[in-house]
Design a protein around this motif. Structure first.
Motif, PDB file in Angstrom:
ATOM      1  N   LEU A 293     -39.849  48.520 -64.809  1.00  0.00           N
ATOM      2  CA  LEU A 293     -39.018  47.320 -64.976  1.00  0.00           C
ATOM      3  C   LEU A 293     -38.101  47.459 -66.179  1.00  0.00           C
ATOM      4  CD1 LEU A 293     -41.752  44.628 -64.243  1.00  0.00           C
ATOM      5  CD2 LEU A 293     -39.797  45.183 -62.787  1.00  0.00           C
ATOM      6  N   GLU A 294     -38.595  48.075 -67.255  1.00  0.00           N
ATOM      7  CA  GLU A 294     -37.788  48.247 -68.455  1.00  0.00           C
ATOM      8  C   GLU A 294     -36.633  49.221 -68.209  1.00  0.00           C
ATOM      9  OE1 GLU A 294     -36.979  47.220 -72.455  1.00  0.00           O
ATOM     10  OE2 GLU A 294     -38.450  46.383 -71.056  1.00  0.00           O
ATOM     11  N   SER A 295     -36.798  50.133 -67.273  1.00  0.00           N
ATOM     12  CA  SER A 295     -35.734  51.102 -66.981  1.00  0.00           C
ATOM     13  C   SER A 295     -34.513  50.448 -66.340  1.00  0.00           C
ATOM     14  CB  SER A 295     -36.276  52.199 -66.063  1.00  0.00           C
ATOM     15  OG  SER A 295     -36.472  51.694 -64.740  1.00  0.00           O
TER      16      SER A 295
ATOM     17  N   SER B 184     -36.875  45.898 -59.941  1.00  0.00           N
ATOM     18  CA  SER B 184     -36.975  44.468 -60.214  1.00  0.00           C
ATOM     19  C   SER B 184     -38.121  43.892 -59.400  1.00  0.00           C
ATOM     20  CB  SER B 184     -35.672  43.753 -59.869  1.00  0.00           C
ATOM     21  OG  SER B 184     -35.468  43.754 -58.470  1.00  0.00           O
ATOM     22  N   LEU B 185     -38.416  42.619 -59.612  1.00  0.00           N
ATOM     23  CA  LEU B 185     -39.512  41.991 -58.878  1.00  0.00           C
ATOM     24  C   LEU B 185     -39.240  41.922 -57.385  1.00  0.00           C
ATOM     25  CD1 LEU B 185     -40.548  39.050 -61.254  1.00  0.00           C
ATOM     26  CD2 LEU B 185     -41.631  41.274 -60.978  1.00  0.00           C
ATOM     27  N   ASP B 186     -37.979  42.045 -56.996  1.00  0.00           N
ATOM     28  CA  ASP B 186     -37.635  41.990 -55.571  1.00  0.00           C
ATOM     29  C   ASP B 186     -37.794  43.329 -54.878  1.00  0.00           C
ATOM     30  OD1 ASP B 186     -36.928  39.305 -55.849  1.00  0.00           O
ATOM     31  OD2 ASP B 186     -34.870  39.804 -56.435  1.00  0.00           O
ATOM     32  N   THR B 187     -38.039  44.392 -55.645  1.00  0.00           N
ATOM     33  CA  THR B 187     -38.166  45.720 -55.050  1.00  0.00           C
ATOM     34  C   THR B 187     -39.406  45.788 -54.171  1.00  0.00           C
ATOM     35  OG1 THR B 187     -37.108  46.700 -56.995  1.00  0.00           O
ATOM     36  CG2 THR B 187     -38.328  48.185 -55.541  1.00  0.00           C
TER      37      THR B 187
ATOM     38  N   LEU C 176     -43.687  44.925 -56.026  1.00  0.00           N
ATOM     39  CA  LEU C 176     -44.225  45.493 -57.255  1.00  0.00           C
ATOM     40  C   LEU C 176     -45.468  44.740 -57.706  1.00  0.00           C
ATOM     41  CD1 LEU C 176     -41.039  46.333 -59.379  1.00  0.00           C
ATOM     42  CD2 LEU C 176     -42.166  47.656 -57.586  1.00  0.00           C
ATOM     43  N   THR C 177     -45.452  43.422 -57.527  1.00  0.00           N
ATOM     44  CA  THR C 177     -46.628  42.627 -57.906  1.00  0.00           C
ATOM     45  C   THR C 177     -47.832  43.015 -57.083  1.00  0.00           C
ATOM     46  OG1 THR C 177     -45.286  40.748 -58.637  1.00  0.00           O
ATOM     47  CG2 THR C 177     -47.575  40.303 -58.043  1.00  0.00           C
ATOM     48  N   ASP C 178     -47.639  43.203 -55.783  1.00  0.00           N
ATOM     49  CA  ASP C 178     -48.768  43.546 -54.916  1.00  0.00           C
ATOM     50  C   ASP C 178     -49.277  44.959 -55.163  1.00  0.00           C
ATOM     51  OD1 ASP C 178     -49.106  41.121 -53.668  1.00  0.00           O
ATOM     52  OD2 ASP C 178     -47.689  41.544 -52.068  1.00  0.00           O
ATOM     53  N   ILE C 179     -48.417  45.842 -55.657  1.00  0.00           N
ATOM     54  CA  ILE C 179     -48.898  47.173 -56.019  1.00  0.00           C
ATOM     55  C   ILE C 179     -49.969  47.065 -57.110  1.00  0.00           C
ATOM     56  CG2 ILE C 179     -48.235  49.317 -57.206  1.00  0.00           C
ATOM     57  CD1 ILE C 179     -45.613  49.230 -55.666  1.00  0.00           C
ATOM     58  N   ILE C 180     -49.753  46.153 -58.069  1.00  0.00           N
ATOM     59  CA  ILE C 180     -50.752  45.925 -59.119  1.00  0.00           C
ATOM     60  C   ILE C 180     -51.948  45.164 -58.574  1.00  0.00           C
ATOM     61  CG2 ILE C 180     -51.170  44.892 -61.376  1.00  0.00           C
ATOM     62  CD1 ILE C 180     -49.368  47.368 -61.419  1.00  0.00           C
TER      63      ILE C 180
END
Length: 580
Positions: free
Chosen positions: A313-315, A319-322, A349-353
């Motif tokens: 995300l810092e890069s 984004s959260l929509d990815t 990305l959230t579900d990956i975590i």
């Protein structure tokens, strides 16, 4: 014709008489002097012998040391963790003692030494004036021993280190040797600060070492400085209780728990299992002395996924929509295969975590490159000393290479091929909890706010925190939810490394997280080594410890509950089948 000898004149006879008289006077005076000296010698050695001996005894000037007690160690609220208490040391002058004295049997029994060894030492060192008999005993025992009245036995004041919290704070505080020199832990790393400087004074003592009176002070004793740790003894006790309980329940080899203040980096609790009692070291096991929170390294496993996600995300490339397509649920790198618990398909990305997807995070890592992730980890404090100055601290391994292989980039994103200690992992999560600032960790209570530096934007830190909260509420960390508070964190389950590589059936269960999520106050890392039985995942073994410790700790710190008891019960999620 005979000649007559001339007769001496009158003058000659007078001179001869004078010489004889003078010789007689000289001899007489000489004999008187000799007689007087002889009489005086007899007087001194026979008549006045006892008086003169007593006078010589009481006029022996000696220089004595003045003991200086070691500084006290306390927790952040002044609760004692290490104190020096006055005790007595028994010593003897073997030249004044009869090794065959029958009272020595009673003496040995009172002070707890071997009678035969005591008699042997008195014989062997008969030419000496000083030997230790028993060091640092209770004053009452010393009084009882001296009351036996055995000639040649004396006592002197010394100090002995005592640890009120015992095994609860043993690994952090450490201990001293019999001369109060630091040997482990804070006692060793702050030895110069804590040590006192002995004083010196001139005294009159008799030939048995008994003090007649003080004459003059040469140098006053300077006690050691007190040390206030960042530790909260209340939190230390509850952390120790819960960690010990889970190690016993799962018959584990050991465990570690570290708790940090999110806003200062102060260590609030640091405990390990197995532990030891520093007040009783008669059967001390050296294997238990290590403060594993800083000396032992491990691969952090899936607890690194949120940090790798923060790097993505810092890069700015994500984004959260990815959405990442993780089908078919595994990736092959030559003979090495990365697998998920099942085929999750397309994941945000959230579900990956939340799902702890190895495939998803490895795809992101291969896209970003190993250098970017590695450098981000380094900014969080991994692969370098924490700066606490604890003896034996392990730095860990953060790989770096000129040319990254795809499998190395992939494994770096989910915590394999690298190593950290528990304190380093807690420090990295602290940056997520406080909005992206890395603070130095501290074992001592800070007198002013620490100076940190930003390692990620506040937006990215809050986005990853939200992922961690969802991982607890509906993912692998659901058993980490404390009563009445929200929490966020990530599980990890890694193979333990033995002499011959990874141990197939032995695991380390890890959970790293923070609470409460509205305004995180505490970051905690829990790691349990080789739990036995059917449960060994981080979500099954370490996460419940986190829940209990954090719930109690937040209440002790007077953090207002976010949920009522009814709301907390209603929020408890169903088992998702994922263990992490």
């Amino acid at each position: 014709m005979n000649r007559q000898e001339p007769q001496p004149t009158k003058m000659q006879r007078f001179v001869a008489s004078l010489k004889a008289w003078r010789f007689g006077c000289v001899m007489g005076v000489f004999l008187l002097v000799v007689g007087a000296l002889g009489w005086r010698l007899v007087d001194l050695h026979v008549v006045d012998r006892e008086f003169l001996r007593q006078q010589g005894d009481v006029r022996t000037i000696r220089v004595d040391a003045i003991d200086a007690h070691r500084g006290m160690i306390t927790d952040r609220y002044g609760e004692p963790l290490a104190v020096s208490t006055p005790v007595e040391t028994l010593w003897a002058n073997p030249g004044e003692t009869d090794p065959d004295d029958p009272r020595l049997a009673s003496l040995a029994s009172v002070i707890g030494v071997n009678e035969a060894q005591l008699r042997k030492r008195l014989r062997e060192y008969g030419s000496r004036e000083f030997i230790y008999v028993r060091r640092k005993v209770q004053p009452s025992i010393a009084r009882e021993a001296l009351a036996l009245g055995i000639p040649g036995f004396y006592s002197r004041l010394e100090y002995k280190r005592y640890y009120p919290a015992g095994e609860v704070s043993a690994h952090l505080v450490g201990f001293t040797d019999i001369d109060e020199a630091g040997q482990e832990g804070v006692e060793l790393s702050y030895n110069e600060w804590l040590s006192g400087v002995p004083g010196r004074k001139r005294v009159l003592r008799d030939n048995r070492g008994r003090l007649i009176r003080d004459l003059s002070l040469i140098r006053d004793a300077r006690p050691g400085k007190d040390l206030t740790l960042s530790l909260d003894l209340r939190l230390q006790y509850l952390a120790y209780r819960e960690l010990k309980a889970v190690v016993q329940a799962h018959k584990a080899r050991g465990g570690t728990l570290v708790m940090l203040d999110v806003d200062t980096g102060e260590v609030l609790a640091m405990v390990n299992q197995q532990s030891y009692n520093p007040n009783d070291r008669r059967q001390l096991d050296p294997a238990r002395l290590r403060n594993k929170a800083v000396t032992d390294l491990f691969e952090p496993g899936s607890t690194m996924k949120p940090l790798a996600m923060a790097a993505a995300l810092e890069s700015g490339d994500y984004s959260l929509d990815t959405v990442i397509n993780t089908s078919p649920g595994h990736r092959r790198f030559g003979r090495f295969t990365i697998r998920d618990h099942r085929n999750y398909g397309a994941l945000s990305l959230t579900d990956i975590i939340v799902r702890s997807s190895n495939v998803g995070i490895s795809l992101i890592a291969n896209d970003l490159g190993g250098d970017l992730i590695r450098d981000f980890y380094f900014q969080l404090g991994l692969g370098q000393p924490t700066g606490i100055g604890f003896p034996g601290e392990a730095v860990g391994v953060l790989p770096s290479t000129n040319r990254w292989r795809p499998v190395e980039e992939a494994t770096l994103s989910y915590g394999y091929g690298m190593s950290v200690n528990a304190l380093q992992l807690a420090q990295a999560y602290m940056a997520l909890a406080n909005g992206g600032v890395r603070y130095p960790v501290s074992l001592t209570r800070l007198q002013q706010p620490p100076i940190g530096h930003r390692v990620m934007s506040e937006t990215v830190a809050m986005q990853v925190r939200d992922m961690l909260q969802q991982a607890v509420e509906r993912g692998t960390g659901k058993r980490a939810l404390p009563a009445l508070y929200s929490a966020g964190g990530k599980t990890g389950t890694v193979h333990l490394v033995g002499a011959n590589g990874y141990e197939d059936s032995q695991y380390k269960a890890i959970f790293a997280g923070m609470a409460p999520m509205e305004d995180p106050k505490i970051v905690t890392v829990v790691a349990v080594d080789a739990p036995q039985g059917g449960d060994y995942y981080g979500g099954e073994v370490a996460a419940p410890v986190f829940a209990r410790v954090m719930g109690d700790a937040l209440r002790l710190l007077n953090v207002r509950p976010e949920l009522t008891a009814v709301e907390a019960a209603a929020q408890t999620p169903a088992d998702s089948g994922e263990r992490g």
